[in-house]
Structure formats: structure tokens, C-alpha cells
Design a protein around this motif. Structure first.
Motif: not given
Length: 242
Positions: A63-70, A85-91, A150-164
Motif C-alpha cells: 500500500g505504501f509503495s503504491e502511495y509513494l509511487d503516485g 497543494r498537489m501533493h495534499w490533494d493526491n494524498h 501530514l497530521a492534518a492531511n491524514i486527519g482530513v482523509t480519515l474523516m472523509l473516508i468515514a463519511e458516506p
């Protein structure tokens, strides 16, 4: 028997393990659960991964290899803040495209135990931020900026994943992204050496020089001189000393 068009057993094991780990809520996942979900026998798991823990390690590594390749495949715009901004959105998009995998990589947090994937992702982001520092766009060190972003990026992504999916508001990501960038970087339209946002210009300049020296390794200074100079710059760059 493998069906036509069905993924190979190794791939099915990886996908099954990732999904079960993400849905486990911290509870143990058994070998039997994995093999039943992947529709393979236990010896097949042992053949490919040695044991269950080897499979879990492979899930995270893949999973991390795929993420880092991207992340590494993203083009450099020549504008460091736009690159952030581009790296944030890609994450965020990676997390939404691979929610189970993302939860295994970044969601299984335990007290006083920092996942190795987080440290590796932070190190990559620090490389990106070093370019912003060299361009005199950071008001904190690349390391401090990377941890914050990264802390903010992960937090936002987890929150969005949890939403319908139908109710996800991606503006939350954009708003958080801009808030974090404004906290660690200077306005791209402003003169970076005469910062107008409260950070002394000497701090911005010191951060830029620190990043430039670490990336260029100038031969005009001996190793001991360079080490001492970088230590001075680090002190100047520290917010506590500003």
C-alpha cells in the motif's frame, strides 16, 4: 479453482487481509478469516508470506509503495506552494480511492507507537518542503512543516473516508489545506524576505539558507564548519528563538 479473470491467490490474500484489518476495529484477525475471504487454503498463505504477520507486513508495504509511487510521479510545477497543494490533494484522493488500504496504513494508531509508514510519508513530504524552504517560502523548518501538514492531511482523509460517499464535502479538505499552508509558508505573492505575517525576515532567510546548504553540500566549508553553521541557522530558524 480459480475463476476466469479472477486475481491470483497472492493478490486475493493481500486484498482480503487489507479489508479485514480495516474492518476489525482493533480486534485480532485470524488466519482462517483471511483464507476464507480470499478463498484459499492456509498452506497457500504460508507459501506466499510465511505466516499471518508476514502477510500483514506485505499489505502495508504494498500500500505504501503504491502511495509513494503516485506521489513521486507527480510533476514539479516550479512553484513550491502549488506543489504542496498537489501533493495534499493526491494524498486525499489515494485514501478515497483505497479506503481499506489507507486505514491499514494510517488508521491503526496505538498509544506511544508511531507507524513506520507515517515516518516514511513524513520524510518524503519533508523533501518536497525543502524545495519550498530553498525558495524562502517557509516560516518554519521543513521538518516541522512536514509534521504539521501530514497530521492534518491524514486527519482530513480519515474523516472523509468515514463519511458516506454521497455526503462527502471535499471543501473541508481544501479549507484545511489552505489553513495549514498559511501556517507554515509565506504568501506566494509577497516578498519572502520581508514577510508581512509576523515572522521576522531573518528567520525566513535562515530557513532558506539552511535548506540550500543541506542540499548543495558546498565545498567552501569544511565538514565541521558546515555542521556549526547549520547549527546556528537551526537556532535562528526555531520559532522559540524568534
Amino acid at each position: 479453482m480459480k475463476k476466469v479473470g479472477e486475481p491470483a491467490p497472492k493478490t486475493r490474500l493481500l486484498r482480503a487481509a487489507a479489508a479485514l484489518l480495516a474492518e476489525s476495529n482493533g480486534e485480532p484477525v485470524s488466519t482462517r478469516q483471511i483464507t476464507e475471504a480470499a478463498r484459499v487454503s492456509a498452506p497457500t498463505l504460508y507459501h506466499h508470506f510465511g505466516d499471518k504477520e508476514g502477510l500483514f507486513d506485505a499489505v502495508v508495504a504494498e500500500g505504501f509503495s503504491e502511495y509513494l509511487d503516485g506521489e513521486r510521479s507527480l510533476p514539479t510545477s516550479g512553484q513550491p506552494i502549488e506543489d504542496l497543494r498537489m501533493h495534499w490533494d493526491n494524498h486525499v484522493q489515494f485514501g478515497l480511492d483505497h479506503p481499506h488500504l489507507y486505514l491499514v496504513m494510517f488508521g491503526n494508531i496505538r498509544p506511544e507507537r508511531r507507524p513506520s509508514m507515517v515516518a516514511s510519508a513524513e520524510a518524503f513530504l519533508e523533501e518536497v518542503l525543502a524545495r519550498a524552504a530553498e525558495a524562502a517560502r517557509l516560516v518554519v523548518s521543513p521538518h516541522e512543516a512536514a509534521r504539521s501538514m501530514l497530521a492534518a492531511n491524514i486527519g482530513v482523509t480519515l474523516m472523509l473516508i468515514a463519511e458516506p460517499a454521497a455526503k462527502r464535502n471535499l471543501e473541508l479538505s481544501a479549507m484545511t489545506r489552505e489553513a495549514v499552508i498559511s501556517a507554515v509558508a509565506t504568501d506566494s505573492e509577497a516578498d519572502p524576505v520581508t514577510d508581512t505575517e509576523g515572522t521576522p525576515s531573518v528567520v525566513v532567510a535562515a530557513i532558506a539558507l539552511n535548506a540550500a546548504l543541506q542540499s548543495s553540500h558546498p565545498d567552501q566549508l569544511s565538514s565541521s564548519e558546515l555542521k556549526l553553521f547549520l547549527e546556528w541557522l537551526q537556532r535562528i530558524s526555531s520559532r522559540s528563538g524568534s
